[in-house]
Structures are given as structure tokens and as C-alpha cells.
Design a protein around this motif. Sequence first.
Motif, PDB file in Angstrom:
ATOM      1  N   VAL A 105       0.828  -1.212   0.000  1.00 40.10           N
ATOM      2  CA  VAL A 105       0.000   0.000   0.000  1.00 40.10           C
ATOM      3  C   VAL A 105       0.862   1.262   0.000  1.00 40.10           C
ATOM      4  O   VAL A 105       0.623   2.192  -0.781  1.00 40.10           O
ATOM      5  N   SER A 165       3.837   3.859  -0.541  1.00 36.72           N
ATOM      6  CA  SER A 165       4.825   4.074  -1.610  1.00 36.72           C
ATOM      7  C   SER A 165       6.269   3.888  -1.143  1.00 36.72           C
ATOM      8  O   SER A 165       7.093   3.334  -1.875  1.00 36.72           O
ATOM      9  N   GLY A 211       1.323   3.903  -5.184  1.00 38.74           N
ATOM     10  CA  GLY A 211       1.379   4.621  -6.452  1.00 38.74           C
ATOM     11  C   GLY A 211       2.732   5.193  -6.815  1.00 38.74           C
ATOM     12  O   GLY A 211       2.842   5.886  -7.841  1.00 38.74           O
ATOM     13  N   TYR A 230       5.639  12.303   2.270  1.00 30.23           N
ATOM     14  CA  TYR A 230       6.377  11.115   1.811  1.00 30.23           C
ATOM     15  C   TYR A 230       6.092  10.955   0.327  1.00 30.23           C
ATOM     16  O   TYR A 230       5.316  11.740  -0.241  1.00 30.23           O
TER      17      TYR A 230
END
Length: 388
Positions: A101, A103, A126, A173
Motif C-alpha cells: 500500500v 509508496s 502509487g 512522503y
Amino acid sequence: MNRFLSIATAAALCLGAGTAFAQTQGKLKVGFMLPYTGTFAALGTAIENGFRLYADENGGKIGGREIEFVKVDDESEPSKATDNVNKLIKRDNVDVIVGTVHSGVALAMAKAAKESNTLLIVPNAGADAVTGPMCAPNIFRTSFSNWQPAYAMGLVAAEKQKHKTAVTLTWKYAAGDESVRGFKEGFESKGGKVLKELSVPFPNVEFQALLTEIAAMKPDAVYVFFAGGGAVKFVKDYAAAGLKDRIPLYGAGFLTDGTLEAQGEAANGLLTTLHYADDLGNPKDKVFRTNYAKTYKLQPDVYAVQGYDAAQLLATGLAAAKGDFSKRDVVVKAMETAKVDSPRGAFTMSTSHNPIQDIYLRKVEGKVNRNIGLAAKALADPARGCKL
Ligand code: BEZ
């Protein structure tokens, strides 16, 4: 004598072939590396649920192969990511990794997968680099790049909503930074101006000081990236601060996906962009939503869809190789050219192995992310830096 020899040889050959057959048809080892604790815990569970649902619908098999599952809780903790992924690669000897989940965690996973040539299917994170500079023949994503929904929302905010200025706010982040960058690219390409980029450390949910700053700046709009437990807290705080009716709030759809029960009235009316909505109503989605609700006594969300599609993509690869995972070229080729019949609507893979997909504009109505139109048709990530 010769006859005995040839019988013995034939028997040995049969034994060899039998072993190879058993190896080919034995269980395929799938390692889930997902968050089962922390602010993204519900997202990890939904992904695993979706993946398992596809296997259940197919007699417990994927692409004709029985599956053995191994699990690691990555806690959405990048500092533990390399150790965690190596548990799956080196200790458990998995064939395929499905995760994750967050990144920051996914970046470490992609590096380890690339070095060990383990097949990795990313069912959420993503991080643009995963299908950008880090792209590889053995890395696929069934979700999105951070750029995709964010860029589409930038276009909507400027063109459809006619906003001229915006302030952004995110966890600091990779995912948050890239989401803000995508929004800014879309928004400013249509004449908007991002006045200020605000952030809090991940997974901090102390928003008060920043909400005060936003109220003082009075931008036309606010764009945020939050998900899971943090999204619930943010949407409630934004409404409680009296900002919801004064400065329109937009987000990548994670802001309101899988969170509406907990957000309640505070989320009502929010506009977000994502590659899924709760009322798409296509035949695949109808069956998916019915089966998911029946199996888990829960409504599915985008994370469940992405997990389900990870299983579908793997099934396509395995089926092309007749279940023989050692035919990696055949598996990969079929995954690259797959048309995935997803509940989100069918999608294909870009050359960098990221979905080319429609991005929907959604509006929260009651407990539903309703599709109110297309924000971007068949949007492909620019895959900057990918050489495949
Ligand atoms: C990410 O870290 O990439 C991410 C986490 C939750 C939702 C969407 C993206």
C-alpha cells in the motif's frame, strides 16, 4: 540386458518427467506483503480480500494453479521494508509477491524484486518510480501511479470548477509529494496557481495549525492526499474547523474511499478523482460487488478492486503458460498484453506495466462515491524515466 536397461531408462525418464510435472502443478507460492496494522490496515485487508475472492470464484485456483499464501505485515514502515520483503524472497521462497500500500515501502520492494527477479505485482502503492525509473520486466502494478488521479483532479479544479488558486496539504512522503506534483501539473497547465504546499509527517494527524493557516490564506480551493485512518481524521477536522462550506476541498479519491462510514456527514458532497466509483454498474462490477459483500459482509472499495485485479492479471499470465510458472517469458508477455476485465472498467497495461485507465470524477452522496463524469479518459502515466 539392453531391454532391461531401456526399461530402466524409460522408468527413470518417466520419474523425471513426473517430478517436473508435479513441480509445475504444485502450489504456487504467493506472498502478501501488506499493512495489517497502522493507519493503512483496512487497505491491506481489502487488497487481500479482493485477491482471495478471485481465487475463491475459481475453485481456489489462479490460472489453473492451486495457491499457497504467506503473509508479512509491513506496518507501512519503510525502515523495515527491505528485511520484510527478504523474508518472502529468501526465507519463504515465494514465486510471486503481492504488495503493498505505502509508496515508501513499495520502493524498497521494487528494488529487492528487481535484484532477485521475483515477480512483483503492486496492488496499490502509487510511487511513480515503480513504473518509472525502476520499471522492470518482472514488476507490474494493478492500481495507479500517484500522478494519475492527482493530475486529473488538477484539470477538474481549473477547467470544470474554475478555481484560480489552491493550497495543497499532504503527508510528507513519496505518495503525498507525487500526488501534489500531479495536481499542480494539471492545475497550472490550465491557468491555476498553487499558492502553498503544506505537509505533515506520515502518519501524523495533527492538522489544526495547518487548517488555521489555510483559513487565513483563503485560497479558492484545497487539494489533499490522505488515505485510510488519516483521511477519516482529516475530513472530520476540516468540517469541524468550519472550512468545508468556505473553501472547497478536493482530493485524490483515497480521501473518501473505504472511509465513508467513519467520516459520516463531514464527507458529504466532497469531490474526488479516482479510477473507481461505487456505482459504476457495469456487469463485472455488479457481480464483483455482490460476491464481495456476500463473502466479507462488507462493501468493497478501490483497494479490494486492485487486489482482485492483481489476481486476474496473474491468472492471465499463468493461463497463457498453462500453469507452468517456469515459462516466465510467456507469463510476462501475457501479463503485458492483458486486457483486464476489471470492476473499474476494462484496462490495459502501458509499456511500463501500469494501468491505462479512465479516471472518474466522484461526488460523495450519503455513503457512496458516486460517479458524476469522466475526469480523464484512458489516462496513461507518463512513465518518466522508464526504459523497457
Ligand atoms: C501510497 O503510499 O502510494 C498510497 C497509500 C494509500 C493510498 C494511496 C496511495
